[in-house]
Design a protein around this motif. Structure first.
Motif, PDB file in Angstrom:
ATOM      1  N   ARG A 177      25.706  26.859 -28.867  1.00 22.84           N
ATOM      2  CA  ARG A 177      26.488  25.947 -29.707  1.00 22.84           C
ATOM      3  C   ARG A 177      27.576  25.206 -28.939  1.00 22.84           C
ATOM      4  NH1 ARG A 177      25.052  26.674 -34.879  1.00 22.84           N
ATOM      5  NH2 ARG A 177      23.737  28.495 -35.289  1.00 22.84           N
ATOM      6  N   ARG A 178      27.829  25.607 -27.707  1.00 23.34           N
ATOM      7  CA  ARG A 178      28.765  24.917 -26.827  1.00 23.34           C
ATOM      8  C   ARG A 178      28.149  24.888 -25.429  1.00 23.34           C
ATOM      9  NH1 ARG A 178      32.966  27.558 -25.493  1.00 23.34           N
ATOM     10  NH2 ARG A 178      34.424  25.837 -25.172  1.00 23.34           N
ATOM     11  N   LEU A 179      28.190  23.745 -24.783  1.00 30.40           N
ATOM     12  CA  LEU A 179      27.624  23.672 -23.434  1.00 30.40           C
ATOM     13  C   LEU A 179      28.177  22.471 -22.684  1.00 30.40           C
ATOM     14  CD1 LEU A 179      25.465  21.227 -23.972  1.00 30.40           C
ATOM     15  CD2 LEU A 179      23.906  23.059 -24.552  1.00 30.40           C
ATOM     16  N   ALA A 180      28.020  22.519 -21.374  1.00 30.67           N
ATOM     17  CA  ALA A 180      28.278  21.377 -20.497  1.00 30.67           C
ATOM     18  C   ALA A 180      26.930  20.766 -20.113  1.00 30.67           C
ATOM     19  CB  ALA A 180      29.041  21.820 -19.256  1.00 30.67           C
ATOM     20  N   ILE A 181      26.960  19.509 -19.704  1.00 28.11           N
ATOM     21  CA  ILE A 181      25.739  18.807 -19.302  1.00 28.11           C
ATOM     22  C   ILE A 181      25.914  18.262 -17.893  1.00 28.11           C
ATOM     23  CG2 ILE A 181      24.205  16.857 -19.747  1.00 28.11           C
ATOM     24  CD1 ILE A 181      24.978  17.025 -22.698  1.00 28.11           C
ATOM     25  N   ILE A 182      24.925  18.491 -17.053  1.00 31.87           N
ATOM     26  CA  ILE A 182      24.783  17.788 -15.780  1.00 31.87           C
ATOM     27  C   ILE A 182      23.426  17.103 -15.809  1.00 31.87           C
ATOM     28  CG2 ILE A 182      24.626  17.977 -13.269  1.00 31.87           C
ATOM     29  CD1 ILE A 182      26.381  20.419 -13.366  1.00 31.87           C
ATOM     30  N   HIS A 183      23.395  15.807 -15.517  1.00 36.09           N
ATOM     31  CA  HIS A 183      22.111  15.088 -15.618  1.00 36.09           C
ATOM     32  C   HIS A 183      21.951  14.084 -14.492  1.00 36.09           C
ATOM     33  CE1 HIS A 183      23.601  11.092 -16.968  1.00 36.09           C
ATOM     34  NE2 HIS A 183      24.579  11.783 -17.528  1.00 36.09           N
ATOM     35  N   VAL A 184      20.694  13.862 -14.125  1.00 30.69           N
ATOM     36  CA  VAL A 184      20.368  12.861 -13.128  1.00 30.69           C
ATOM     37  C   VAL A 184      20.745  11.487 -13.672  1.00 30.69           C
ATOM     38  CG1 VAL A 184      17.961  12.719 -13.937  1.00 30.69           C
ATOM     39  CG2 VAL A 184      18.560  11.926 -11.633  1.00 30.69           C
ATOM     40  N   ASN A 185      21.367  10.693 -12.807  1.00 27.26           N
ATOM     41  CA  ASN A 185      21.899   9.400 -13.250  1.00 27.26           C
ATOM     42  C   ASN A 185      20.851   8.298 -13.070  1.00 27.26           C
ATOM     43  OD1 ASN A 185      23.744   7.552 -14.213  1.00 27.26           O
ATOM     44  ND2 ASN A 185      24.713   7.224 -12.227  1.00 27.26           N
ATOM     45  N   ASN A 186      19.786   8.409 -13.848  1.00 30.86           N
ATOM     46  CA  ASN A 186      18.786   7.343 -13.890  1.00 30.86           C
ATOM     47  C   ASN A 186      18.361   7.129 -15.336  1.00 30.86           C
ATOM     48  OD1 ASN A 186      16.989   9.444 -14.469  1.00 30.86           O
ATOM     49  ND2 ASN A 186      15.989   9.392 -12.474  1.00 30.86           N
ATOM     50  N   ASP A 187      17.408   6.241 -15.541  1.00 30.18           N
ATOM     51  CA  ASP A 187      17.032   5.877 -16.904  1.00 30.18           C
ATOM     52  C   ASP A 187      16.579   7.091 -17.706  1.00 30.18           C
ATOM     53  OD1 ASP A 187      16.311   3.270 -18.612  1.00 30.18           O
ATOM     54  OD2 ASP A 187      14.755   4.768 -18.952  1.00 30.18           O
ATOM     55  N   PHE A 188      15.785   7.949 -17.075  1.00 32.98           N
ATOM     56  CA  PHE A 188      15.314   9.152 -17.748  1.00 32.98           C
ATOM     57  C   PHE A 188      16.481  10.051 -18.161  1.00 32.98           C
ATOM     58  CE2 PHE A 188      14.754  13.670 -16.514  1.00 32.98           C
ATOM     59  CZ  PHE A 188      14.173  14.119 -17.685  1.00 32.98           C
ATOM     60  N   GLY A 189      17.354  10.381 -17.203  1.00 38.91           N
ATOM     61  CA  GLY A 189      18.436  11.306 -17.488  1.00 38.91           C
ATOM     62  C   GLY A 189      19.414  10.777 -18.515  1.00 38.91           C
ATOM     63  N   VAL A 190      19.782   9.516 -18.391  1.00 44.99           N
ATOM     64  CA  VAL A 190      20.744   8.925 -19.325  1.00 44.99           C
ATOM     65  C   VAL A 190      20.181   8.899 -20.737  1.00 44.99           C
ATOM     66  CG1 VAL A 190      21.922   6.772 -19.936  1.00 44.99           C
ATOM     67  CG2 VAL A 190      21.934   7.577 -17.559  1.00 44.99           C
ATOM     68  N   ASN A 191      18.928   8.477 -20.881  1.00 45.70           N
ATOM     69  CA  ASN A 191      18.336   8.406 -22.209  1.00 45.70           C
ATOM     70  C   ASN A 191      18.116   9.783 -22.827  1.00 45.70           C
ATOM     71  OD1 ASN A 191      17.620   5.578 -23.207  1.00 45.70           O
ATOM     72  ND2 ASN A 191      16.962   5.480 -21.076  1.00 45.70           N
ATOM     73  N   MET A 192      17.670  10.748 -22.022  1.00 44.71           N
ATOM     74  CA  MET A 192      17.466  12.091 -22.550  1.00 44.71           C
ATOM     75  C   MET A 192      18.779  12.660 -23.085  1.00 44.71           C
ATOM     76  SD  MET A 192      15.447  14.721 -23.107  1.00 44.71           S
ATOM     77  CE  MET A 192      14.109  15.184 -22.013  1.00 44.71           C
ATOM     78  N   VAL A 193      19.850  12.497 -22.323  1.00 43.77           N
ATOM     79  CA  VAL A 193      21.144  13.019 -22.755  1.00 43.77           C
ATOM     80  C   VAL A 193      21.653  12.283 -23.988  1.00 43.77           C
ATOM     81  CG1 VAL A 193      23.575  13.232 -22.082  1.00 43.77           C
ATOM     82  CG2 VAL A 193      21.777  13.934 -20.503  1.00 43.77           C
ATOM     83  N   ASN A 194      21.451  10.970 -24.049  1.00 47.49           N
ATOM     84  CA  ASN A 194      21.889  10.223 -25.229  1.00 47.49           C
ATOM     85  C   ASN A 194      21.202  10.715 -26.489  1.00 47.49           C
ATOM     86  OD1 ASN A 194      23.681   8.638 -23.805  1.00 47.49           O
ATOM     87  ND2 ASN A 194      22.267   6.917 -23.566  1.00 47.49           N
ATOM     88  N   PRO A 257      28.189  30.619 -15.958  1.00 45.61           N
ATOM     89  CA  PRO A 257      27.341  31.579 -16.660  1.00 45.61           C
ATOM     90  C   PRO A 257      25.864  31.245 -16.487  1.00 45.61           C
ATOM     91  CG  PRO A 257      28.353  30.059 -18.208  1.00 45.61           C
ATOM     92  CD  PRO A 257      28.999  29.796 -16.880  1.00 45.61           C
ATOM     93  N   ALA A 258      25.052  32.272 -16.309  1.00 46.93           N
ATOM     94  CA  ALA A 258      23.613  32.078 -16.067  1.00 46.93           C
ATOM     95  C   ALA A 258      22.871  31.904 -17.389  1.00 46.93           C
ATOM     96  CB  ALA A 258      23.053  33.246 -15.277  1.00 46.93           C
ATOM     97  N   THR A 259      23.325  30.929 -18.157  1.00 51.86           N
ATOM     98  CA  THR A 259      22.664  30.543 -19.408  1.00 51.86           C
ATOM     99  C   THR A 259      22.374  29.057 -19.308  1.00 51.86           C
ATOM    100  OG1 THR A 259      23.829  32.243 -20.679  1.00 51.86           O
ATOM    101  CG2 THR A 259      22.830  30.433 -21.918  1.00 51.86           C
ATOM    102  N   PHE A 260      21.086  28.694 -19.376  1.00 53.91           N
ATOM    103  CA  PHE A 260      20.679  27.318 -19.116  1.00 53.91           C
ATOM    104  C   PHE A 260      19.768  26.788 -20.220  1.00 53.91           C
ATOM    105  CE2 PHE A 260      21.280  29.353 -14.980  1.00 53.91           C
ATOM    106  CZ  PHE A 260      22.090  28.449 -14.315  1.00 53.91           C
ATOM    107  N   LEU A 261      19.937  25.515 -20.516  1.00 56.25           N
ATOM    108  CA  LEU A 261      18.955  24.745 -21.268  1.00 56.25           C
ATOM    109  C   LEU A 261      18.377  23.753 -20.269  1.00 56.25           C
ATOM    110  CD1 LEU A 261      17.698  24.090 -24.097  1.00 56.25           C
ATOM    111  CD2 LEU A 261      19.471  22.335 -24.319  1.00 56.25           C
ATOM    112  N   ASN A 282      18.041  33.993 -18.876  1.00 55.26           N
ATOM    113  CA  ASN A 282      18.595  33.398 -20.089  1.00 55.26           C
ATOM    114  C   ASN A 282      18.509  31.874 -19.997  1.00 55.26           C
ATOM    115  OD1 ASN A 282      19.617  34.055 -22.644  1.00 55.26           O
ATOM    116  ND2 ASN A 282      21.708  33.556 -22.043  1.00 55.26           N
ATOM    117  N   ALA A 283      17.336  31.404 -19.561  1.00 54.96           N
ATOM    118  CA  ALA A 283      17.070  29.973 -19.429  1.00 54.96           C
ATOM    119  C   ALA A 283      16.009  29.560 -20.432  1.00 54.96           C
ATOM    120  CB  ALA A 283      16.613  29.650 -18.007  1.00 54.96           C
ATOM    121  N   PHE A 284      16.276  28.464 -21.137  1.00 49.87           N
ATOM    122  CA  PHE A 284      15.401  27.983 -22.197  1.00 49.87           C
ATOM    123  C   PHE A 284      15.056  26.518 -21.935  1.00 49.87           C
ATOM    124  CE2 PHE A 284      18.361  31.139 -23.756  1.00 49.87           C
ATOM    125  CZ  PHE A 284      17.562  32.030 -24.439  1.00 49.87           C
ATOM    126  N   GLY A 285      13.924  26.076 -22.454  1.00 52.73           N
ATOM    127  CA  GLY A 285      13.566  24.682 -22.258  1.00 52.73           C
ATOM    128  C   GLY A 285      12.541  24.181 -23.242  1.00 52.73           C
TER     129      GLY A 285
END
Length: 429
Positions: A177-194, A257-261, A282-285
């Motif tokens: 319910r709370r997380l930080a995001i790191i994403h690749v700065n290209n069309d795919f990454g920006v759109n997925m995060v949006n 923390p070793a919890t990933f989406l 504890n990684a989900f996808g």
């Protein structure tokens, strides 16, 4: 991978594609060479390598099934080019295929930041079919609506407009319910995060920070340091296995923390091995899902032994096989190696109402027999039934997975209807 190793890989794939057929199947003296522009190196290199082996398998099976008659009178082959995970390189390679080789169809790219410049600079203006097995950016849908693809672009993967919503729902279901995001700065990454952000916040989630990164950096320590501010309990990492491995390891080393989406491209044995399985329990996808069919079962048997180390679940593998199978059947249906006829036939061999055929020697032989008899077919692929809408998009379910003890385990499916139900609850854009 060095240039020499890239060349060796491409040569090996090409040799296998042309040399592994029984003598009777080699009777046609001519070859219809489809272009293939995928990343064999760079962050998406493993995806492109897996996809190339899938295309090799599909074309070999189609050629064997066609025998002396051939596919529209010739064998199927493919001219494999390395996009190097870079749009400018991909455009140069695609132009060579279209302008010099006169290919009417190209399979690729793998990542959206490669597929988009190919379609805008090469295939769209030239009137050449382009079918991508892995480019999922919603930008490609918008481009189709605006007429920029000119109807020449297709893809065998669902748009991130749906996948971002599926990831948000899955995250909430797992208590993230709370997380930080790191994403690749290209069309795919920006759109997925949006798309993810829109659904995740509406569902009650809190994004502590969003940090973009550029590919191929020597270090991602500054990005990780920024993402760790605010003590997030989890990280949503939108990346590719190469860069993603470095980021995940840096995150763990800095005490994250070793919890990933994770996004679909991180569904990778290489990523698990290089990060360390003990850090990923504890990684989900989420990934574009499949509907199990006889084609799925065939691919699971046939692909691993010939793939050079890839499993049937490797990202882009199943969808690349279906892209190649659809394209090969469309060439047979068109009866000629010509772009406009192939484009029309792509929808004909996947439309409901035809006799259903599946992948593999018997299925392809039956499909080609029906095509020669002038009858309609519908290819039911490795990922399930595929039908392209006016924008060249498909719809399909989403696979929910997690990593446990170094293995990727499917924990469920999310239907398109379930994803659309969430989208209907979202505020207007």
């Amino acid at each position: 991978m060095s240039f020499a190793r890239r060349a060796a890989f491409a040569a090996a794939v090409a040799a296998a594609a042309f040399g592994a057929l029984p003598a009777a199947a080699q009777a046609p003296a001519c070859t219809h060479n489809v272009g293939m522009v995928v990343s064999l190196t760079g962050p998406a290199g493993r995806f492109g390598q897996a996809a190339a082996k899938s295309v090799e398998l599909a074309f070999n099976e189609l050629n064997a099934a066609a025998g002396a008659t051939g596919i529209a009178g010739c064998r199927l082959g493919f001219d494999l080019r390395d996009a190097q995970s870079q749009g400018s390189v991909a455009v140069d390679q695609a132009r060579q295929l279209v302008d010099l080789r006169r290919t009417p169809a190209i399979i690729g790219g793998i990542i959206s930041s490669v597929s988009i410049p190919i379609v805008t600079s090469v295939t769209g203006p030239a009137g050449v079919v382009q079918i991508s097995p892995a480019s999922s950016s919603p930008t490609l849908t918008r481009m189709a609506v605006e007429g920029q693809t000119r109807g020449w672009f297709f893809r065998t993967i669902t748009s991130d407009a749906l996948q971002g919503t599926a990831a948000a729902r899955y995250a909430m279901d797992q208590g993230l319910r709370r997380l930080a995001i790191i994403h690749v700065n290209n069309d795919f990454g920006v759109n997925m995060v949006n798309e993810f952000r829109r659904a995740y916040v509406a569902l009650g989630g809190t994004i502590i920070s969003t940090t973009p990164y550029n590919q191929g950096q020597a270090s991602y320590a500054p990005e990780v340091t920024n993402a760790l501010r605010g003590d997030p309990p989890a990280l949503y990492l939108v990346s590719y296995p190469g860069d993603g491995t470095t980021i995940a390891r840096t995150w763990i080393q800095q005490g994250g923390p070793a919890t990933f989406l994770l996004n679909d491209g991180m569904n990778s044995a290489d990523f698990i091995r290089d990060v360390g399985p003990r850090f990923l329990n504890n990684a989900f996808g989420t990934s574009s899902g499949t509907v199990s069919t006889p084609s799925t079962e065939y691919f699971a048997r046939a692909y691993p032994p010939m793939s050079g180390g890839f499993g049937a679940g490797a990202p882009a593998a199943d969808r690349a096989f279906d892209a190649a199978a659809i394209l090969g059947l469309a060439i047979a249906k068109a009866g000629r190696f010509e772009a406009a006829a192939i484009r029309e036939a792509i929808r004909q061999v996947t439309a409901p109402g035809g006799t259903e055929i599946h992948a593999g020697p018997e299925g392809f032989a039956r499909g080609l027999e029906l095509i020669r008899a002038g009858q309609a077919i519908r290819y039911i692929g490795v990922i399930g039934p595929v039908e392209f809408d006016a924008n060249g998009d498909i719809t399909g379910p989403f696979r929910k997975w997690r990593i446990q003890n170094g293995e990727i385990t499917t924990v469920g499916q999310m239907t398109v209807e379930e994803v659309q139900a969430v989208q209907r609850q979202l505020p207007p854009r």
